[in-house]
Design an enzyme around this catalytic site. Structure first.
Site, mmCIF file in Angstrom:
data_model
loop_
_atom_site.group_PDB
_atom_site.id
_atom_site.type_symbol
_atom_site.label_atom_id
_atom_site.label_comp_id
_atom_site.label_asym_id
_atom_site.label_seq_id
_atom_site.Cartn_x
_atom_site.Cartn_y
_atom_site.Cartn_z
ATOM 1 N N ASN A 198 -0.857 18.114 -21.202
ATOM 2 C CA ASN A 198 -1.010 17.002 -22.232
ATOM 3 C C ASN A 198 -1.298 17.493 -23.793
ATOM 4 O O ASN A 198 -1.778 17.056 -24.382
ATOM 5 C CB ASN A 198 -2.154 16.077 -21.499
ATOM 6 C CG ASN A 198 -1.979 15.225 -20.721
ATOM 7 O OD1 ASN A 198 -0.807 14.712 -20.559
ATOM 8 N ND2 ASN A 198 -2.767 15.589 -19.485
ATOM 9 N N GLU A 235 8.686 17.653 -25.634
ATOM 10 C CA GLU A 235 8.041 18.015 -24.197
ATOM 11 C C GLU A 235 8.615 19.325 -23.765
ATOM 12 O O GLU A 235 7.864 19.965 -23.296
ATOM 13 C CB GLU A 235 8.232 16.927 -23.274
ATOM 14 C CG GLU A 235 7.670 15.641 -23.481
ATOM 15 C CD GLU A 235 5.973 15.410 -23.129
ATOM 16 O OE1 GLU A 235 5.604 16.724 -22.813
ATOM 17 O OE2 GLU A 235 5.666 14.525 -23.399
ATOM 18 N N LYS A 271 6.852 22.574 -15.016
ATOM 19 C CA LYS A 271 6.170 21.309 -14.282
ATOM 20 C C LYS A 271 5.840 21.500 -12.968
ATOM 21 O O LYS A 271 4.657 21.161 -12.498
ATOM 22 C CB LYS A 271 7.052 20.171 -14.764
ATOM 23 C CG LYS A 271 6.540 18.941 -14.415
ATOM 24 C CD LYS A 271 5.215 18.375 -15.307
ATOM 25 C CE LYS A 271 4.553 17.163 -15.052
ATOM 26 N NZ LYS A 271 5.243 16.067 -15.240
ATOM 27 N N LYS A 283 2.897 11.212 -11.322
ATOM 28 C CA LYS A 283 1.881 10.284 -12.403
ATOM 29 C C LYS A 283 2.694 9.142 -12.822
ATOM 30 O O LYS A 283 3.724 9.229 -13.329
ATOM 31 C CB LYS A 283 1.610 10.915 -13.517
ATOM 32 C CG LYS A 283 0.482 12.067 -13.434
ATOM 33 C CD LYS A 283 0.405 12.984 -14.642
ATOM 34 C CE LYS A 283 -0.540 12.159 -15.672
ATOM 35 N NZ LYS A 283 -0.958 13.072 -16.590
ATOM 36 N N GLU A 337 -4.404 16.506 -11.358
ATOM 37 C CA GLU A 337 -4.890 16.807 -12.817
ATOM 38 C C GLU A 337 -6.543 16.882 -12.793
ATOM 39 O O GLU A 337 -7.091 16.384 -13.633
ATOM 40 C CB GLU A 337 -4.522 15.531 -13.648
ATOM 41 C CG GLU A 337 -4.410 15.880 -15.196
ATOM 42 C CD GLU A 337 -3.956 14.949 -16.041
ATOM 43 O OE1 GLU A 337 -4.567 14.347 -16.727
ATOM 44 O OE2 GLU A 337 -2.485 15.065 -16.145
ATOM 45 N N ARG A 362 0.814 -1.152 -0.008
ATOM 46 C CA ARG A 362 0.055 0.082 -0.008
ATOM 47 C C ARG A 362 0.950 1.229 0.098
ATOM 48 O O ARG A 362 0.255 2.321 0.389
ATOM 49 C CB ARG A 362 -1.044 0.128 1.134
ATOM 50 C CG ARG A 362 -2.016 -1.231 1.067
ATOM 51 C CD ARG A 362 -3.218 -1.079 2.267
ATOM 52 N NE ARG A 362 -4.174 -1.971 2.249
ATOM 53 C CZ ARG A 362 -4.146 -3.264 2.505
ATOM 54 N NH1 ARG A 362 -3.206 -3.343 3.154
ATOM 55 N NH2 ARG A 362 -4.984 -4.046 2.458
ATOM 56 N N ARG A 404 -3.377 21.098 -14.757
ATOM 57 C CA ARG A 404 -2.324 20.000 -15.171
ATOM 58 C C ARG A 404 -2.682 19.454 -16.282
ATOM 59 O O ARG A 404 -1.734 18.840 -17.009
ATOM 60 C CB ARG A 404 -2.079 19.168 -13.952
ATOM 61 C CG ARG A 404 -1.100 18.230 -14.068
ATOM 62 C CD ARG A 404 -0.900 17.258 -12.899
ATOM 63 N NE ARG A 404 0.583 16.442 -13.162
ATOM 64 C CZ ARG A 404 0.994 15.571 -12.481
ATOM 65 N NH1 ARG A 404 0.642 15.580 -11.178
ATOM 66 N NH2 ARG A 404 1.986 14.891 -12.638
ATOM 67 N N HIS A 443 -1.045 15.211 -26.642
ATOM 68 C CA HIS A 443 -1.379 13.921 -26.020
ATOM 69 C C HIS A 443 -2.201 12.945 -26.664
ATOM 70 O O HIS A 443 -2.168 11.752 -26.963
ATOM 71 C CB HIS A 443 -0.808 13.794 -24.582
ATOM 72 C CG HIS A 443 0.488 13.971 -24.201
ATOM 73 N ND1 HIS A 443 1.094 15.254 -24.603
ATOM 74 C CD2 HIS A 443 1.318 13.507 -23.275
ATOM 75 C CE1 HIS A 443 2.145 15.380 -23.985
ATOM 76 N NE2 HIS A 443 2.368 14.324 -23.490
ATOM 77 N N HIS A 457 7.497 8.090 -27.530
ATOM 78 C CA HIS A 457 6.439 9.069 -26.902
ATOM 79 C C HIS A 457 6.669 10.331 -27.542
ATOM 80 O O HIS A 457 5.611 10.778 -27.810
ATOM 81 C CB HIS A 457 6.422 8.803 -25.441
ATOM 82 C CG HIS A 457 5.563 9.836 -24.648
ATOM 83 N ND1 HIS A 457 3.960 9.709 -24.914
ATOM 84 C CD2 HIS A 457 5.649 11.064 -24.015
ATOM 85 C CE1 HIS A 457 3.658 10.708 -24.368
ATOM 86 N NE2 HIS A 457 4.519 11.497 -23.747
ATOM 87 N N HIS A 465 -1.128 9.759 -28.136
ATOM 88 C CA HIS A 465 -1.503 8.540 -27.505
ATOM 89 C C HIS A 465 -2.072 7.732 -28.479
ATOM 90 O O HIS A 465 -1.817 6.477 -28.626
ATOM 91 C CB HIS A 465 -2.254 8.753 -26.272
ATOM 92 C CG HIS A 465 -1.327 9.112 -25.124
ATOM 93 N ND1 HIS A 465 -1.976 9.357 -23.989
ATOM 94 C CD2 HIS A 465 0.183 9.514 -25.174
ATOM 95 C CE1 HIS A 465 -0.866 10.128 -23.162
ATOM 96 N NE2 HIS A 465 0.111 9.953 -23.655
#
Length: 440
Positions: free
Chosen positions: A316, A256, A298, A214, A308, A192, A312, A319, A336, A323
């Protein structure tokens, strides 16, 4: 040694320091205290030269002539979860050890990397962590985006259980974004939650994925769809590791860097236009600055919106399209950043079709991507179709209540909007235009 601030972006405190040998590790404690005492002021995101802070009344410190200068960007979070990003080049083993070991709370470390990085850096980091009396065990995973799976990540959990590691164990990610994301996710769910440290070795990981917590793995139906928010104890960036980074990986990471200029930092975009050639030639000072400025951007966004829920998501840009390209083409076909580059071109094209940006800004976006030798269109052999785009984009993480939301550019350079209120016709025209180029 004099400790001063450098010019920095809003909300973020950047401290110029000198790394020391293992005999002077007390400096790390002093620097941590200084960071915790600095108050933050707020200014316009574009006003980077408007303020400058100084630290006075600091006693002189003796350091060796071989010490390495480095920067610290602090990520300010609630509940005493703040952490530093160390950015320098050419750290000695002693210097790296002095910075990393204070962030290991227990006596066990699980150091995870991939089979590409392991021959170059695994032994070094294992030894410098062990120098403090810490037991370090290792896991070597297969390299590549196609291996960013739950099954591959489970190898980390298997090893941790076999070793009987407890909750005081620290996981350490040594590698690019794939390793960082998988190690972060494994540390979030092992017993956990255990601590972890990021040691990124690619531009992509240094400027983006290692910062902000993330973590996750890919699923056949979507990229990064399984994961958790889990912040690291620190991020340690030694820019000299980029000396062994393939050119294609270097260029991929620059997409990026460009993103930050487009969505919130216009002066940084202009700086990139003027310095892209130096970045491609791996000029050390230029690269360090680009990484530091990216981390500042960032960290500011993460501080404002850790989970997010709003701003935030603007990180993206490109993206959602990107993606879809990565997934639809088969994970591993595109890096990427290459997918993001094409996706950014698509977002710019769509923004212009909607009248949100002018043709000149769109051209500048295409020009800077091409100057970084990044793709801005799909290749002739791409399997992407309009149907594939629509299907995969409908599964994007930013979909809310069945509605797709996109990050689009709007207004002058440095401005964007995260919205579900866009012209779907312009989106379809953009997709059709890019797909049509495949057969043209």
């Amino acid at each position: 040694v004099t400790l001063t601030t450098r010019r920095h972006s809003p909300f973020t405190f950047t401290l110029t320091m000198v790394a020391v040998t293992s005999t002077s590790s007390w400096l790390i404690a002093i620097s941590t205290l200084l960071l915790s005492q600095v108050s933050t002021s707020f200014t316009s995101p574009l006003n980077f030269s408007a303020r400058q802070s100084t630290i006075a009344n600091i006693p002189p410190l003796q350091v060796t002539a071989s010490s390495t200068e480095y920067d610290i960007v602090k990520v300010d979070l609630s509940d005493e979860r703040d952490y530093p990003i160390y950015i320098g080049s050419g750290f000695s083993d002693d210097e790296a050890s002095d910075l990393l070991r204070p962030h290991v709370q227990g006596k066990r470390v699980l150091l995870i990397t991939n089979d590409l990085i392991a021959p170059m850096y695994l032994e070094r980091y294992q030894k410098l962590l062990e120098a403090g009396g810490i037991q370090v065990d290792t896991v070597v995973l297969p390299d590549g985006e196609e291996n960013k799976t739950f099954e591959c990540m489970s190898m980390i959990l298997d090893r941790a259980l076999e070793l009987g590691l407890d909750r005081k164990t620290t996981f350490v990610a040594l590698g690019g974004g794939v390793i960082g994301d998988m190690v972060g996710f494994a540390s979030a769910i092992y017993q956990r939650g255990v601590n972890f440290i990021q040691i990124p070795t690619t531009v992509m990981a240094m400027v983006d994925s290692s910062v902000g917590g993330k973590t996750g793995v890919n699923h056949p139906l979507g990229k990064n769809m399984i994961g958790a928010f889990h912040q690291p104890q620190c991020v340690f960036i030694d820019v000299s590791t980029l000396d062994t980074l393939p050119d294609r990986e270097l260029k991929s990471g620059l997409s990026e860097v460009v993103k930050y200029g487009l969505i919130r930092d216009a002066p940084f975009f202009v700086w990139q236009e003027e310095n892209m050639e130096k970045l491609l030639k791996r000029d050390s000072a230029t690269t360090v600055y680009a990484i530091k400025r990216s981390c500042e951007n960032k960290s500011e966004v993460v501080q404002a919106d850790e989970k997010e829920a709003g701003v935030r998501a603007t990180l993206n840009l490109g993206h959602t399209f990107g993606h879809a390209i990565e997934n639809g083409s088969g994970y591993g076909t595109w890096l990427h950043g290459e997918g993001v580059s094409i996706g950014t071109a698509m977002a710019a094209t769509m923004s212009e079709k909607m009248g949100w940006i002018d043709a000149d800004l769109k051209k500048r976006i295409y020009d800077i991507m091409e100057s970084a030798d990044l793709p801005v269109k799909l290749p002739k052999d791409s399997p992407m179709t309009v149907e594939t785009f629509n299907k995969l984009m409908s599964l994007d993480k930013k979909v809310a209540d069945g509605q797709l939301r996109l990050i689009l550019l709007k207004g002058d350079l440095g401005n964007c909007e995260f919205t579900g209120d866009f012209d779907t016709g312009a989106m379809q025209e953009t997709i059709e235009e890019f797909v049509k180029e495949i057969s043209a």
